[in-house]
Design an enzyme around this catalytic site. Structure first.
Site, PDB file in Angstrom:
ATOM      1  N   ARG A 242       6.059 -49.494  18.582  1.00  0.00           N
ATOM      2  CA  ARG A 242       6.624 -50.689  19.186  1.00  0.00           C
ATOM      3  C   ARG A 242       8.063 -50.422  19.589  1.00  0.00           C
ATOM      4  O   ARG A 242       8.774 -49.675  18.905  1.00  0.00           O
ATOM      5  CB  ARG A 242       6.652 -51.847  18.183  1.00  0.00           C
ATOM      6  CG  ARG A 242       5.380 -52.649  18.105  1.00  0.00           C
ATOM      7  CD  ARG A 242       5.129 -53.436  19.391  1.00  0.00           C
ATOM      8  NE  ARG A 242       3.899 -54.195  19.312  1.00  0.00           N
ATOM      9  CZ  ARG A 242       2.685 -53.710  19.608  1.00  0.00           C
ATOM     10  NH1 ARG A 242       2.549 -52.476  20.031  1.00  0.00           N
ATOM     11  NH2 ARG A 242       1.615 -54.472  19.519  1.00  0.00           N
ATOM     12  N   GLU A 271      11.032 -54.385  26.538  1.00  0.00           N
ATOM     13  CA  GLU A 271      10.118 -54.056  27.643  1.00  0.00           C
ATOM     14  C   GLU A 271       9.571 -55.341  28.276  1.00  0.00           C
ATOM     15  O   GLU A 271       9.479 -56.352  27.586  1.00  0.00           O
ATOM     16  CB  GLU A 271       8.963 -53.171  27.137  1.00  0.00           C
ATOM     17  CG  GLU A 271       8.058 -53.832  26.109  1.00  0.00           C
ATOM     18  CD  GLU A 271       6.991 -52.876  25.568  1.00  0.00           C
ATOM     19  OE1 GLU A 271       7.335 -51.771  25.117  1.00  0.00           O
ATOM     20  OE2 GLU A 271       5.815 -53.278  25.591  1.00  0.00           O
ATOM     21  N   HIS A 289       3.690 -48.620  28.165  1.00  0.00           N
ATOM     22  CA  HIS A 289       2.894 -49.208  27.073  1.00  0.00           C
ATOM     23  C   HIS A 289       1.392 -49.133  27.376  1.00  0.00           C
ATOM     24  O   HIS A 289       0.704 -50.157  27.456  1.00  0.00           O
ATOM     25  CB  HIS A 289       3.329 -50.673  26.823  1.00  0.00           C
ATOM     26  CG  HIS A 289       3.000 -51.153  25.448  1.00  0.00           C
ATOM     27  ND1 HIS A 289       3.754 -52.072  24.774  1.00  0.00           N
ATOM     28  CD2 HIS A 289       1.972 -50.841  24.605  1.00  0.00           C
ATOM     29  CE1 HIS A 289       3.217 -52.309  23.579  1.00  0.00           C
ATOM     30  NE2 HIS A 289       2.134 -51.575  23.453  1.00  0.00           N
TER      31      HIS A 289
HETATM   32  C1  GLV Z   1      -0.716 -51.955  21.556  1.00  0.00           C
HETATM   33  O1  GLV Z   1       0.451 -51.773  21.523  1.00  0.00           O
HETATM   34  C2  GLV Z   1      -1.433 -52.648  20.530  1.00  0.00           C
HETATM   35  O2  GLV Z   1      -0.806 -53.182  19.604  1.00  0.00           O
HETATM   36  O3  GLV Z   1      -2.656 -52.695  20.625  1.00  0.00           O
END
Ligand code: GLV
Length: 334
Positions: A242, A271, A289
């Site tokens: 994260r 982000e 991401h």
């Molecule tokens: C992606 O970042 C998730 O948490 O699935």
């Protein structure tokens, strides 16, 4: 008018998953991704029984205030730091996430980023595409990266994704170290060929360090200036966890001053904005991401979210038993 429960899907989703939902509930789906304010989200959620939301949608007490209808929010992701679980429990709203179905794809992607950063794939491609190869006398000692095979891999946060990352290291003949608040059972350590060490040891001994921690207030800037200072000058840092776990400004400074070798980031503080200091550097690989974004895995995540949503509404093949609830105690109060 239909008497089926009504659900809102806040972003485009696979057509077959929407069809599955539509067999049981009335579905309203957004055709585009967009960022909504808390007030807009509150308005949308006030008129539905359930919703499938993405990680950019933040749900707290302000969003749920006065909502007596909503029963379930199915989050499209394993991480759920966008949801205030206490507030949802207080409001009697079930939260669900999508664990496990993405472990292997995220592990693949963490490796892709590590390989790309260590061997400078992104920078080399940018250089080639810019037309610098033809006409330049490329030297034998240009574009040197660092090896992966035979080196030490560090994993910070050794949940199921961390374990999947560690297991892959056997094929590269790597030593694997990990740090986690709690040590893994001996058989899992053996399976992953990984040894638990203190965080400081992990930082100083890893040639390649992959972060797979959940985001909690305690983990904010778990990799800040002091931690970066303990790493080898040649080390590669990868974050698929994260944004906010890494102090992006401190990382950019360490990369710029070559206090660490390279980094690869799939997640960022604030982000979808990316700090300009990172954008200015060539020794960092940046992606938007997408660690779980393989066709199979994103479909499996969407299906699991749909299954959770329907089950919470007493529908579908798991009716009454959402497969992956985060606050199942709220169901006792329905
Ligand atoms: C992606 O970042 C998730 O948490 O699935």
């Amino acid at each position: 008018m239909s008497d089926k429960p009504k659900v809102w899907v806040s972003r485009p989703l696979f057509a077959d998953v929407l069809d599955y939902l539509a067999r049981h509930v009335e579905v309203e789906v957004e055709s585009e991704e967009s960022t909504r304010t808390a007030a807009q989200l509150r308005q949308r959620l006030a008129v539905v029984d359930g919703a499938i939301l993405g990680l950019s949608e933040r749900v707290g007490a302000d969003v749920l205030e006065g909502n007596n209808r909503l029963k379930v929010i199915a989050n499209l992701g394993v991480g759920f730091n966008n949801l205030d679980i206490d507030a949802m429990t207080g409001a009697g709203v079930l939260a669900t996430n999508t664990p496990d179905v993405l472990n292997e794809s995220v592990a693949d992607y963490a490796w892709a980023l590590m390989l790309a950063a260590a061997r400078r794939v992104g920078a080399a491609e940018r250089w080639l595409r810019a037309g610098h190869w033809a006409g330049s006398a490329m030297r034998f000692d240009d574009w040197l990266g660092v090896d992966i095979h035979g080196k030490t891999l560090g994993v910070l946060g050794m949940g199921r994704i961390g374990q999947a990352i560690a297991r892959r290291a056997a094929g590269f003949d790597m030593r694997v170290l990990y740090h986690n608040r709690s040590r893994l059972a001996a058989d899992i350590e053996r399976d992953c060929r990984a040894n638990w060490v203190e965080k400081d040891t992990l930082l100083s001994e890893s040639d390649h360090l992959i972060l797979v921690l959940p985001f909690t207030p305690a983990n904010r800037h778990a990799m800040g200036a002091p931690e970066l200072a303990r790493m080898k000058p040649s080390a590669v840092l990868v974050n698929v966890a994260r944004g906010g776990i890494v102090d992006d400004v401190a990382l950019a400074a360490a990369l710029r001053e070559k206090r660490i070798g390279a980094a690869a980031l799939d997640v960022f503080e604030g982000e979808p904005s990316v700090h300009p200091d990172l954008l200015a550097l060539d020794n960092v690989v940046l992606s938007p991401h997408i660690a779980s974004a393989s066709e199979d895995t994103r479909r499996a995540m969407a299906l699991l979210a749909a299954e959770n949503l329907l089950a919470a509404l007493g529908l579908g093949q798991s009716a009454g038993h959402p497969p992956t609830p985060l606050n199942p105690e709220v169901m006792d109060r329905w």
